[in-house]
Design a protein around this motif. Sequence first.
Motif, PDB file in Angstrom:
ATOM      1  N   ARG A   1     -12.590  -4.817   1.143  1.00 11.14           N
ATOM      2  CA  ARG A   1     -11.205  -4.800   1.632  1.00 11.14           C
ATOM      3  C   ARG A   1     -10.915  -3.542   2.458  1.00 11.14           C
TER       4      ARG A   1
ATOM      5  N   PRO B   1       0.363   9.603  -1.250  1.00 12.51           N
ATOM      6  CA  PRO B   1       1.580   8.797  -1.123  1.00 12.51           C
ATOM      7  C   PRO B   1       1.304   7.376  -0.615  1.00 12.51           C
ATOM      8  N   VAL B   2       0.238   7.202   0.159  1.00 12.11           N
ATOM      9  CA  VAL B   2      -0.080   5.880   0.706  1.00 12.11           C
ATOM     10  C   VAL B   2      -1.505   5.523   0.331  1.00 12.11           C
ATOM     11  N   ARG B   3      -1.660   4.417  -0.393  1.00  9.42           N
ATOM     12  CA  ARG B   3      -3.001   3.987  -0.785  1.00  9.42           C
ATOM     13  C   ARG B   3      -2.972   2.499  -1.056  1.00  9.42           C
ATOM     14  N   LEU B   4      -4.151   1.869  -0.922  1.00  8.85           N
ATOM     15  CA  LEU B   4      -4.231   0.438  -1.184  1.00  8.85           C
ATOM     16  C   LEU B   4      -4.439   0.158  -2.665  1.00  8.85           C
ATOM     17  N   PHE B   5      -5.175   1.032  -3.350  1.00 13.64           N
ATOM     18  CA  PHE B   5      -5.552   0.772  -4.734  1.00 13.64           C
ATOM     19  C   PHE B   5      -4.884   1.771  -5.672  1.00 13.64           C
ATOM     20  N   ALA B   6      -4.666   1.323  -6.919  1.00 12.24           N
ATOM     21  CA  ALA B   6      -4.004   2.179  -7.904  1.00 12.24           C
ATOM     22  C   ALA B   6      -4.922   3.300  -8.363  1.00 12.24           C
TER      23      ALA B   6
ATOM     24  N   TYR C   1       0.809  -1.219   0.000  1.00  9.58           N
ATOM     25  CA  TYR C   1       0.000   0.000   0.000  1.00  9.58           C
ATOM     26  C   TYR C   1       0.841   1.268   0.000  1.00  9.58           C
TER      27      TYR C   1
ATOM     28  N   SER D   1      -0.822  -9.353 -15.077  1.00 10.24           N
ATOM     29  CA  SER D   1      -0.760  -8.438 -16.226  1.00 10.24           C
ATOM     30  C   SER D   1       0.017  -7.163 -15.914  1.00 10.24           C
TER      31      SER D   1
ATOM     32  N   ALA E   1      -4.722  10.053  -7.017  1.00 14.60           N
ATOM     33  CA  ALA E   1      -3.493   9.735  -7.744  1.00 14.60           C
ATOM     34  C   ALA E   1      -2.273  10.365  -7.086  1.00 14.60           C
TER      35      ALA E   1
ATOM     36  N   GLU F   1       1.517  -1.326  -8.322  1.00 13.61           N
ATOM     37  CA  GLU F   1       0.540  -1.271  -7.229  1.00 13.61           C
ATOM     38  C   GLU F   1      -0.364  -2.495  -7.285  1.00 13.61           C
ATOM     39  N   THR F   2      -0.662  -3.049  -6.111  1.00 15.59           N
ATOM     40  CA  THR F   2      -1.278  -4.378  -6.089  1.00 15.59           C
ATOM     41  C   THR F   2      -2.673  -4.431  -5.486  1.00 15.59           C
ATOM     42  N   GLY F   3      -3.269  -3.277  -5.113  1.00 13.62           N
ATOM     43  CA  GLY F   3      -4.644  -3.292  -4.637  1.00 13.62           C
ATOM     44  C   GLY F   3      -4.878  -4.221  -3.466  1.00 13.62           C
TER      45      GLY F   3
ATOM     46  N   GLY G   1      -6.205  -7.079 -14.526  1.00 14.43           N
ATOM     47  CA  GLY G   1      -5.693  -5.981 -13.708  1.00 14.43           C
ATOM     48  C   GLY G   1      -6.702  -5.273 -12.827  1.00 14.43           C
ATOM     49  N   GLY G   2      -7.989  -5.598 -12.954  1.00 19.37           N
ATOM     50  CA  GLY G   2      -9.005  -4.856 -12.221  1.00 19.37           C
ATOM     51  C   GLY G   2      -8.883  -4.939 -10.703  1.00 19.37           C
ATOM     52  N   HIS G   3      -8.255  -6.011 -10.209  1.00 20.00           N
ATOM     53  CA  HIS G   3      -8.180  -6.216  -8.758  1.00 20.00           C
ATOM     54  C   HIS G   3      -7.432  -5.107  -8.035  1.00 20.00           C
ATOM     55  N   ALA G   4      -6.582  -4.369  -8.751  1.00 24.57           N
ATOM     56  CA  ALA G   4      -5.769  -3.332  -8.098  1.00 24.57           C
ATOM     57  C   ALA G   4      -6.458  -1.969  -8.114  1.00 24.57           C
TER      58      ALA G   4
ATOM     59  N   ASP H   1      -3.166 -12.740 -11.407  1.00 25.28           N
ATOM     60  CA  ASP H   1      -3.329 -11.743 -12.470  1.00 25.28           C
ATOM     61  C   ASP H   1      -2.019 -10.983 -12.608  1.00 25.28           C
TER      62      ASP H   1
END
Lengths: 236, 226
Positions: free
Chosen positions: B159, B220-225, A67, A104, B217, A90-92, B19-22, A102
């Motif tokens: 999550r 600096p700190v985030r779980l998702f892209a 994160y 990709s 965007a 980044e890995t969500g 790639g959607g999981h991120a 995944d």
Amino acid sequence: MHLDHPDVYPHRHTYSAASPLRPDGRRRALRIGLGGPVGSGKTATVAALCRSLREELSIAVITNDIYTREDAEFLLRNAVLPPERITAVETGACPHTAIRDDISANLEAVEDLEAVFSSSSVGPLDLILVESGGDNLTATFSKGLVDAQIFVIDVAGGDDIPRKGGPGVTTADLLVVNKTDLAPYVGADLEGMARDAEAQRGDLPVAFTSLTAEDGVAPVRDWVRGQLAAWTTPAA
Amino acid sequence: MGAGHAALLVLADGRFPAGGHAHSGGAEAAVKAGRVTDAASLEDFCRGRLHTAGLSAAALAAAAAAGVDPLALDDAADARTPSPALRATARRLGRQMTRAARAAWPSPELDALAAARPRGAHQPVVLGLTARAAGLGPLDAAHAAAYEAVSGPATAVVRLLGLDPFDATAVLARLAPELDHVAERAAEAARRAVHEGPDALPACSAPLLDITAEQHAAWPVRLFAS
């Protein structure tokens, strides 16, 4: 195309850029994944490998932070490689998904690095290290992403980890047991760990490291050199 | 019309490796801002996204599946995406989907789009062309795009908040009739776009999603892209 080591690197008929050749027919960079639990020393191992091999090899690193961009920034701050050789993915919140289920985003990072260096005056890369985000004992890399993988654990995480096994410990091409210098302080039984690892892994190698020691990464570096030699040996 | 429902299930599966999981579809920013806190507010968020960005994406996907020029649709997607961060996200996800799609349903049209947009076309356009390669129709493509518009945020909020996964899935189930309606509107617009061009497609957007995407965007700190 490459009859030299069919058992070590079998050709993979996938669309995932796992072909061992570049579009121009030359062999592409060897891709080695590093996985393992949080805090076992994956990033420190990557940093030590880069310092130790950067004079002889053209290296790039892909980090998979959970994160933050902490790992990429650690490598940048310590100047183990110039910034154009380090990419963060980044890995969500799911580091194992990004290296196994995944791949990709990681494949794109690999391809972009290969393309940038192949078309630059620097020339093609020899080695790409893909570092996973810290995860659990089941996190392994897809064969569509890396050619070989290292699983890094440490003595302070519990000397029963090799006995517990799991896909990382059991199947990684190299198991690294790091922080051996801490063994006396945490009551870890190194001989027992070695015995358990051998029972789980058979002939697959295990390296005991203390990265705080002078040239402590040597066993991992030597293994990487061996992998590269097998990877680049021309077809007979 | 060729393929039956099974190909649509493969394409719309949340485990389809594209790639959607991120990505959270803006849910991470909404959670941080306190706008999504539970199942009810997740439903509001998803409903808003479905009828705005979701409808636009579904129409682009349907049009691509109907055979409208994908490069023209890619330009239309740019015009409908004011946030540079979301344009970059859409192209990154489009590139990732292209890789998965070419492995799953090899097609000269996908190869041509990949060659013309090596850094990635907008994801809904790729999704629509993928549906076409799989033998699916415009309505199928619209369903897949509309479903993605809500399933991504719902998974992300499980999550982010530790929301009960059964509650999150119930939110998606409650939205299903609206999702069908949005997909039908999108497919209808795509039918017009075959003759009238991409201007016939809806251009709905959610300004707050655009603004928070830009802010997110820069975190600096985030779980998702995204």
